[in-house]
Design a protein around this motif. Structure first.
Motif, PDB file in Angstrom:
ATOM      1  N   PHE A  71      23.279 -28.271  47.725  1.00  0.00           N
ATOM      2  CA  PHE A  71      21.935 -28.139  47.160  1.00  0.00           C
ATOM      3  C   PHE A  71      21.576 -26.664  46.970  1.00  0.00           C
ATOM      4  N   ILE A  72      21.829 -25.860  47.988  1.00  0.00           N
ATOM      5  CA  ILE A  72      21.496 -24.431  47.929  1.00  0.00           C
ATOM      6  C   ILE A  72      22.237 -23.742  46.785  1.00  0.00           C
ATOM      7  N   SER A  73      23.479 -24.137  46.546  1.00  0.00           N
ATOM      8  CA  SER A  73      24.298 -23.461  45.539  1.00  0.00           C
ATOM      9  C   SER A  73      23.921 -23.852  44.109  1.00  0.00           C
ATOM     10  N   VAL A  74      23.214 -24.949  43.937  1.00  0.00           N
ATOM     11  CA  VAL A  74      22.994 -25.484  42.586  1.00  0.00           C
ATOM     12  C   VAL A  74      21.531 -25.448  42.162  1.00  0.00           C
TER      13      VAL A  74
ATOM     14  N   THR B 121      20.206 -21.735  54.562  1.00  0.00           N
ATOM     15  CA  THR B 121      20.380 -22.710  55.648  1.00  0.00           C
ATOM     16  C   THR B 121      19.211 -22.714  56.624  1.00  0.00           C
ATOM     17  N   ASP B 122      18.360 -21.698  56.560  1.00  0.00           N
ATOM     18  CA  ASP B 122      17.198 -21.666  57.454  1.00  0.00           C
ATOM     19  C   ASP B 122      16.078 -22.589  56.977  1.00  0.00           C
ATOM     20  N   ASN B 123      15.991 -22.811  55.664  1.00  0.00           N
ATOM     21  CA  ASN B 123      14.869 -23.623  55.168  1.00  0.00           C
ATOM     22  C   ASN B 123      15.298 -24.873  54.406  1.00  0.00           C
ATOM     23  N   VAL B 124      16.585 -25.157  54.359  1.00  0.00           N
ATOM     24  CA  VAL B 124      17.080 -26.371  53.709  1.00  0.00           C
ATOM     25  C   VAL B 124      17.905 -27.155  54.719  1.00  0.00           C
ATOM     26  N   ARG B 125      17.487 -28.388  54.994  1.00  0.00           N
ATOM     27  CA  ARG B 125      18.187 -29.234  55.955  1.00  0.00           C
ATOM     28  C   ARG B 125      18.339 -30.634  55.377  1.00  0.00           C
ATOM     29  N   ARG B 126      19.301 -31.351  55.895  1.00  0.00           N
ATOM     30  CA  ARG B 126      19.408 -32.773  55.579  1.00  0.00           C
ATOM     31  C   ARG B 126      18.918 -33.566  56.779  1.00  0.00           C
ATOM     32  N   ILE B 127      17.924 -34.406  56.546  1.00  0.00           N
ATOM     33  CA  ILE B 127      17.372 -35.260  57.590  1.00  0.00           C
ATOM     34  C   ILE B 127      17.406 -36.690  57.082  1.00  0.00           C
ATOM     35  N   ASP B 128      18.152 -37.528  57.774  1.00  0.00           N
ATOM     36  CA  ASP B 128      18.399 -38.898  57.326  1.00  0.00           C
ATOM     37  C   ASP B 128      18.997 -38.842  55.925  1.00  0.00           C
TER      38      ASP B 128
ATOM     39  N   ILE C 118      17.056 -34.320  51.602  1.00  0.00           N
ATOM     40  CA  ILE C 118      17.072 -32.875  51.760  1.00  0.00           C
ATOM     41  C   ILE C 118      15.632 -32.449  52.000  1.00  0.00           C
ATOM     42  N   VAL C 119      15.385 -31.720  53.076  1.00  0.00           N
ATOM     43  CA  VAL C 119      14.029 -31.271  53.400  1.00  0.00           C
ATOM     44  C   VAL C 119      13.976 -29.753  53.275  1.00  0.00           C
ATOM     45  N   ILE C 120      13.064 -29.274  52.448  1.00  0.00           N
ATOM     46  CA  ILE C 120      12.863 -27.845  52.230  1.00  0.00           C
ATOM     47  C   ILE C 120      11.523 -27.457  52.836  1.00  0.00           C
ATOM     48  N   SER C 121      11.494 -26.383  53.583  1.00  0.00           N
ATOM     49  CA  SER C 121      10.234 -25.879  54.146  1.00  0.00           C
ATOM     50  C   SER C 121      10.043 -24.430  53.728  1.00  0.00           C
ATOM     51  N   PHE C 122       8.813 -24.075  53.401  1.00  0.00           N
ATOM     52  CA  PHE C 122       8.517 -22.693  53.024  1.00  0.00           C
ATOM     53  C   PHE C 122       7.032 -22.409  53.220  1.00  0.00           C
TER      54      PHE C 122
END
Length: 429
Positions: free
Chosen positions: A87-90, A116-123, A126-130
């Motif tokens: 996801f981060i790369s695209v 990797t600090d703000n993009v995670r996979r949960i269940d 993809i969850v992004i926080s900012f």
């Protein structure tokens, strides 16, 4: 039937912004690489398509100057859930804060560096926080845009933010053991461990009011009779809890959580059975049938000693004894019920809400237009009509801030009944 994800795409990609609209189009396959051999040309496997299907969102206030935003993204590579690194790369993320829907006044904007600090996979998401800087306004609309590098593909999400409200629901998120990010939904299952946290941390005493109340399902979209005076809810019990500590609620029902009992708005949390959003108990399977059944049919099933056997017999009789059609109709109907629970649960189960009722019977809308306190769902063709609109108005209450009620019209009758009949004869599968 369109999927839950497909429905979310409509919710986030056709928002009626002046000067801002989604350019998300039907995704094309990535061109295949050409592999040559001295003897023959080998046809490679088709490249797996990358796509963002849907975005949901929520926010928590750090204070009056900073807001933390969370985007819950359904992103796939072919049929598989994309990894955070892919996801981060695209993909790229940009945002604009507008003063309101339908305006060009910008209160802030920026792009978010994904890592990797703000993009995670949960269940399965993809969850992004900012963080965004809160403008000196009571209210704003955050428009987030996720775009794919090297293409014109993009998906939008709109999020209304009350920058100065500072209620319990604006300050506290619900976290489970399986997630480092707050839940986006309003429900949690019985005996599921969770924690209430503020973005900045800290332990506070919170006040909880419990309501052992069964809310009514949505009424007919043609019922224009004036509503009676709303009944007040009696509090069945109250107690205190601490934030930032593991909690577990064992009783099903509605819980409203406050930082201060003088506040009128809390954080509503519906505690549901362990199978929710699925509906599996025989007595629960009966309830949503009121949208496609007569009162006589419902009452006859209620009298039965064996709910499950009687429900099977009911569906089979509707399909004139055609068991495969009955099985498919059951799967389709209760699939819609499950999706309605996922999408629309507020202080009551999603299938009971006005949005849930329309979704179950008519399916995902073809277009959604949203303003500050209203949503309009458009169906290109349903029943005997084209371009049918259903308007939902936001109704404030002490539990949640995203509960909507349908504006009812008698004129829906020639649209509604043919679709209900299609459910009853097995045409909708």
């Amino acid at each position: 039937m369109k999927t839950f994800f497909g429905f979310c795409l409509f919710l986030v990609s056709v928002i009626a912004f002046t000067g801002c609209s989604s350019s998300n189009k039907t995704m094309k396959k990535i061109p295949e690489a050409q592999v040559r051999s001295s003897e023959r040309q080998v046809q490679p496997e088709p490249a797996e398509e990358l796509s963002v299907i849907a975005i949901q969102s929520k926010y928590l206030l750090r204070d009056t100057t900073q807001t933390k935003v969370f985007l819950y993204v359904d992103a796939y590579k072919g049929k598989n859930i994309i990894t955070p690194s892919e996801f981060i790369s695209v993909f790229n993320l940009n945002y604009v804060i507008y003063s309101d829907y339908g305006t060009r006044e910008r209160l802030g904007y920026g792009n978010v560096k994904l890592d990797t600090d703000n993009v995670r996979r949960i269940d399965n998401k993809i969850v992004i926080s900012f963080d965004v800087k809160s403008p000196n306004r009571d209210y704003g609309v955050l428009l987030s845009e996720i775009s794919q590098t090297g293409t014109l593909k993009k998906v939008l999400n709109d999020l209304t933010i009350r920058f100065k409200k500072q209620t319990t629901g604006d300050l506290y998120g619900i976290y489970t053991d399986a997630s480092d990010e707050p839940l986006q939904r309003h429900y949690i299952n019985t005996n599921q461990t969770f924690t209430l946290k503020k973005i900045n941390g800290g332990k506070d005493q919170l006040h909880v009011f419990y309501y052992d109340h069964t809310f009514e399902a949505a009424g007919s979209p043609m019922n224009t009779a004036p509503k009676g005076v709303s009944k007040s809810l009696d509090v069945d019990s109250s107690f205190t809890i601490s934030s930032d500590e593991p909690l577990k609620f064992t009783k099903e029902g509605l819980y409203n959580i406050f930082t201060d009992t003088t506040h009128s708005e809390g954080l509503g949390l519906l505690v549901v059975n362990e199978r929710y959003p699925k509906v599996t108990r025989p007595e629960l399977l009966l309830e949503p049938l009121l949208y496609v059944s007569t009162n006589t049919e419902i009452n006859e099933i209620k009298k039965a000693e064996n709910y499950k056997k009687t429900l099977d017999k009911y569906w089979l009789s509707l399909m004139n004894g055609n068991a495969p059609v009955a099985q498919q109709s059951i799967r389709s109907f209760y699939g819609r019920v499950e999706e309605a629970n996922q999408l629309f649960t507020t202080y009551k189960e999603g299938w009971k809400t006005d949005k849930g009722m329309i979704y179950i019977v008519l399916g995902p809308p073809d277009k959604v237009q949203r303003s500050k306190d209203k949503e309009v769902w458009t169906y290109n063709q349903r029943g005997n009509a084209q371009n049918v609109n259903f308007t939902f108005n936001r109704r404030n209450n002490q539990f949640v801030d995203d509960h909507y009620e349908l504006v009812r019209y008698a004129e829906y009758q020639p649209i509604w009944y043919p679709v209900v009949e299609a459910w009853r004869n097995g045409s909708i599968r």
